[in-house]
Design a protein around this motif. Sequence first.
Motif, PDB file in Angstrom:
ATOM      1  N   GLY A 506       0.830  -1.211   0.000  1.00 15.50           N
ATOM      2  CA  GLY A 506       0.000   0.000   0.000  1.00 15.50           C
ATOM      3  C   GLY A 506       0.857   1.250   0.000  1.00 15.50           C
ATOM      4  O   GLY A 506       0.568   2.226  -0.716  1.00 15.50           O
ATOM      5  N   CYS A 507       1.932   1.251   0.816  1.00 19.26           N
ATOM      6  CA  CYS A 507       2.841   2.404   0.849  1.00 19.26           C
ATOM      7  C   CYS A 507       3.518   2.609  -0.503  1.00 19.26           C
ATOM      8  O   CYS A 507       3.662   3.749  -0.974  1.00 19.26           O
ATOM      9  N   MET A 508       3.927   1.501  -1.119  1.00 20.65           N
ATOM     10  CA  MET A 508       4.621   1.609  -2.402  1.00 20.65           C
ATOM     11  C   MET A 508       3.676   2.134  -3.485  1.00 20.65           C
ATOM     12  O   MET A 508       4.072   2.950  -4.332  1.00 20.65           O
ATOM     13  N   ALA A 509       2.427   1.673  -3.436  1.00 18.58           N
ATOM     14  CA  ALA A 509       1.434   2.194  -4.387  1.00 18.58           C
ATOM     15  C   ALA A 509       1.224   3.685  -4.167  1.00 18.58           C
ATOM     16  O   ALA A 509       1.071   4.462  -5.117  1.00 18.58           O
ATOM     17  N   ASP A 510       1.245   4.111  -2.901  1.00 15.28           N
ATOM     18  CA  ASP A 510       1.077   5.531  -2.565  1.00 15.28           C
ATOM     19  C   ASP A 510       2.270   6.342  -3.072  1.00 15.28           C
ATOM     20  O   ASP A 510       2.105   7.454  -3.597  1.00 15.28           O
ATOM     21  N   GLU A 523      -0.030  -1.351 -11.858  1.00 10.97           N
ATOM     22  CA  GLU A 523       0.632  -2.631 -12.123  1.00 10.97           C
ATOM     23  C   GLU A 523       1.152  -3.262 -10.830  1.00 10.97           C
ATOM     24  O   GLU A 523       1.103  -4.486 -10.662  1.00 10.97           O
ATOM     25  N   LEU A 524       1.651  -2.425  -9.916  1.00 11.44           N
ATOM     26  CA  LEU A 524       2.132  -2.943  -8.634  1.00 11.44           C
ATOM     27  C   LEU A 524       0.991  -3.603  -7.858  1.00 11.44           C
ATOM     28  O   LEU A 524       1.146  -4.699  -7.299  1.00 11.44           O
ATOM     29  N   ILE A 525      -0.157  -2.935  -7.853  1.00  8.08           N
ATOM     30  CA  ILE A 525      -1.314  -3.478  -7.141  1.00  8.08           C
ATOM     31  C   ILE A 525      -1.737  -4.808  -7.756  1.00  8.08           C
ATOM     32  O   ILE A 525      -2.038  -5.776  -7.052  1.00  8.08           O
ATOM     33  N   LYS A 526      -1.729  -4.876  -9.091  1.00  5.89           N
ATOM     34  CA  LYS A 526      -2.118  -6.117  -9.772  1.00  5.89           C
ATOM     35  C   LYS A 526      -1.130  -7.251  -9.489  1.00  5.89           C
ATOM     36  O   LYS A 526      -1.498  -8.423  -9.503  1.00  5.89           O
ATOM     37  N   SER A 527       0.134  -6.907  -9.206  1.00  6.55           N
ATOM     38  CA  SER A 527       1.165  -7.926  -9.012  1.00  6.55           C
ATOM     39  C   SER A 527       1.266  -8.408  -7.568  1.00  6.55           C
ATOM     40  O   SER A 527       2.110  -9.257  -7.266  1.00  6.55           O
ATOM     41  N   MET A 528       0.443  -7.887  -6.680  1.00  4.79           N
ATOM     42  CA  MET A 528       0.526  -8.298  -5.271  1.00  4.79           C
ATOM     43  C   MET A 528       0.306  -9.802  -5.133  1.00  4.79           C
ATOM     44  O   MET A 528      -0.552 -10.374  -5.812  1.00  4.79           O
ATOM     45  N   PRO A 529       1.070 -10.457  -4.246  1.00  3.80           N
ATOM     46  CA  PRO A 529       0.919 -11.915  -4.074  1.00  3.80           C
ATOM     47  C   PRO A 529      -0.304 -12.306  -3.261  1.00  3.80           C
ATOM     48  O   PRO A 529      -0.468 -13.470  -2.913  1.00  3.80           O
ATOM     49  N   PHE A 530      -1.148 -11.332  -2.933  1.00  7.31           N
ATOM     50  CA  PHE A 530      -2.401 -11.594  -2.225  1.00  7.31           C
ATOM     51  C   PHE A 530      -3.442 -10.640  -2.784  1.00  7.31           C
ATOM     52  O   PHE A 530      -3.116  -9.753  -3.595  1.00  7.31           O
ATOM     53  N   GLN A 531      -4.682 -10.828  -2.410  1.00  7.79           N
ATOM     54  CA  GLN A 531      -5.728  -9.940  -2.919  1.00  7.79           C
ATOM     55  C   GLN A 531      -5.429  -8.503  -2.515  1.00  7.79           C
ATOM     56  O   GLN A 531      -5.232  -8.218  -1.335  1.00  7.79           O
ATOM     57  N   ALA A 539      -5.403   4.386  -2.061  1.00  3.12           N
ATOM     58  CA  ALA A 539      -4.230   5.213  -2.352  1.00  3.12           C
ATOM     59  C   ALA A 539      -4.198   5.593  -3.833  1.00  3.12           C
ATOM     60  O   ALA A 539      -3.902   6.743  -4.189  1.00  3.12           O
ATOM     61  N   LEU A 540      -4.512   4.624  -4.687  1.00  6.98           N
ATOM     62  CA  LEU A 540      -4.518   4.910  -6.125  1.00  6.98           C
ATOM     63  C   LEU A 540      -5.622   5.902  -6.476  1.00  6.98           C
ATOM     64  O   LEU A 540      -5.413   6.829  -7.269  1.00  6.98           O
ATOM     65  N   LEU A 541      -6.793   5.739  -5.873  1.00  3.78           N
ATOM     66  CA  LEU A 541      -7.895   6.667  -6.141  1.00  3.78           C
ATOM     67  C   LEU A 541      -7.518   8.083  -5.710  1.00  3.78           C
ATOM     68  O   LEU A 541      -7.771   9.058  -6.426  1.00  3.78           O
ATOM     69  N   GLY A 542      -6.892   8.206  -4.521  1.00  4.45           N
ATOM     70  CA  GLY A 542      -6.462   9.528  -4.061  1.00  4.45           C
ATOM     71  C   GLY A 542      -5.462  10.156  -5.007  1.00  4.45           C
ATOM     72  O   GLY A 542      -5.516  11.370  -5.275  1.00  4.45           O
ATOM     73  N   ALA A 543      -4.548   9.337  -5.532  1.00  2.08           N
ATOM     74  CA  ALA A 543      -3.560   9.852  -6.479  1.00  2.08           C
ATOM     75  C   ALA A 543      -4.225  10.302  -7.775  1.00  2.08           C
ATOM     76  O   ALA A 543      -3.832  11.304  -8.381  1.00  2.08           O
ATOM     77  N   CYS A 544      -5.243   9.570  -8.198  1.00  7.52           N
ATOM     78  CA  CYS A 544      -5.976   9.956  -9.418  1.00  7.52           C
ATOM     79  C   CYS A 544      -6.669  11.302  -9.235  1.00  7.52           C
ATOM     80  O   CYS A 544      -6.760  12.104 -10.178  1.00  7.52           O
TER      81      CYS A 544
END
Length: 738
Positions: A506-510, A523-531, A539-544
């Motif tokens: 989450g921090c890295m996505a932020d 892409e980072l969020i999609k590559s997570m090894p868990f849901q 975080a992505l929505l806030g950045a958008c």
Amino acid sequence: MATTTIGPLIPVAANPRSQNGSQRFPADHPILSFLDEHNTLTTADLKRIHARMLRFDLLRHPYAASRLLTSFALSPSRNLPYALRLFDQIPHPNLYSWNILIRSLASSPLPYLSLHLFSRMLTSSPHSPDRFTFPFVIKAAAELEMLGEGSALHGLVIKSPFHSDVFILNSLVHFYAVCGCLDLSRQVFDFIPQKDVVSWNSMITALVRADRCNDALELFKAMEQSGFAPNDVTMVSLLSACGKKGNLELGWWMHSYIKQNGIKQCLILNNAILDMYAKCGSSADASLLFNSMKKKDSISWTTMLVAYAKSFEFDAARRVFDEMPHRDTAVWNALISGYEQNGRPKDALAAFNELRDVAKLEPDELTFVAALSACSQLCALESGKRIHSHLKSNSFVLNYHLATALIDMYSKCGDLENAVEVFRSVNKRDVFVWSSMIAGLAMHGRGMEAMDLFKEMQVAKVKPNHVTFTNILSACSHAGLVEEGRMYFTKMLPLYGIAPQIEHYGCMADILGRAGRLEEARELIKSMPFQPPASAWGALLGACVVHGDVLLGELACHKLLELEPRNDGAYVLLSNLYAKAGRWEDVGRLRKSMRDQGLKKEPGCSSMEVDGVIHEFLVGDASHPLSERIYKKLEEMTERLKAVGYEANRTQLLQNVEDEVGKEHALSLHSEKLAIAYGLISVRETMAIRINKNLRICEDCHSVGKLISDVYGREILIRDRYRFHHFKQGRCSCKDYW
């Protein structure tokens, strides 16, 4: 036979010989008979008996000596220093005497003395350890978490005739679990040839304490299948597992199982059931049990109080508190922590003051930690400083917990200099003290300093944990240090052995999102090894919103609402994005959807402490006693800002207001502007205005903060949901990057 007395009650033979003149055997001596019959003798009585036994030379008889030693070592009035001196006077202590003293020392505040005595026994005694010696000395090793010493004891057990003794092996199961070696604990458990109930209970308890609750429940099933009937000790551990999992249905089943299987519901078991219901958030079930309990202790009352507080039933929690038959500092701590941990920091501070000023009790470490946390939440620097002053004047040693709480309080109240001073004053710092200081630097946007402190932490050879990396990544995020954040993220596992968890992704996505690298973040969020968690999509929505990417913002919002359908923040952020793009029909559609679902936007609230009193302001608030003066100051602020070129940022409105004056007026009523106005009329010019905002500060209020700091020559600190904004001389510490 004539007798004398030692004190009014203690008969002692005047002559140790029997009527026929032969030497009396110590086992039937009146002194020993008296010791057998009286177990409430005082230390003074025992010392008088000791003197008489010396006179009659009874201590040279190992049995007689062991009886007196037992009284000094294990009786209610035990005196271990005296017992040690007595032991050294015994010419030939028997194995029982060695075991008695090893046992007593193992349960004392100085268990290492038990290990020393055991070592002395091996080197200078003719006796070999027996099936009673090993469990006591293994317990001492467990108390000290001395893995090496305990493993050596295990080796001695294997070589002894008692290598299959269930009593000894049970103690080894507990020892390895306490030392964090759960696999070794399980190996010993599996090796026990003839397990008893204690064996199963020891292993189940070990699994629960290691947070392996599912494994504990599986072992419980295996216990039943092996023909062992669980007892109250088994159920206490399993109820703890239910509480940790927060699994109320399983908790109901456990409670029913206890009743159906006739397991005696003693006070300890009832308290465990009560605690389970409290941790599972069922105050109703807890209340039913509590009211039915014929016997209650302070733990019962306190647990019920906590159950109500966790369920936000604060009036009921206070009622339980007021009805308690006895209220000591520990009970007050439960009340204060109940408020502090469940969103009522003002009540927590009020209860803290009541503890000192009304109840006249002295706070302990837990009290201060909870009170400092409440100050942190409220941004109540004055109150926090008073608590710190009290700690100093009462010579409290700043241990890890207090140091961490003080650093957190000063950091979150905007006084980073004092936070650093506390940090530097602590001689011994654990990972949480270091992590807390890194977090403080992070929230103030001092990313480079946070990284320097992390390097200093490594030089000090303090191993970072997952919290440390959450804080260092947060520091990189707030300071826009993208490559540095990526470096720490990629090195977590190979260099530090810490696999990135949800919060680190989450921090890295932020980090990527704030820097405008929206596709990389996706892409980072999609590559997570868990849901991917809701926090990552948030975080992505806030950045958008910040960077105006409507399409990706809609996707992020959709994903977020799939996980949390009633997340009002998701609707608000997407509304912000539509408003910035001028898509007012979409804003209206979202607002209608929220109304249809009964969702309401969390109202913006700004608070500040003045002269020890917390003042709160909502948008358009007119409830403050100085409301008239506040709004006059607000008008003055607006005029002075317009004179230097201020124009309201109308993209921050969440509704389409046709009238330009109406738009400006709506923006002027934001809670932080009201708080700034109040600060200008109530806070001395030499002091900074410190404001705590529950939501992210909007762009218009951010611009106003910068301008007011210049026009009025005032320092303004606003802590929003994510970070600090330190306005001074027309600039913000965030450098407009937030």
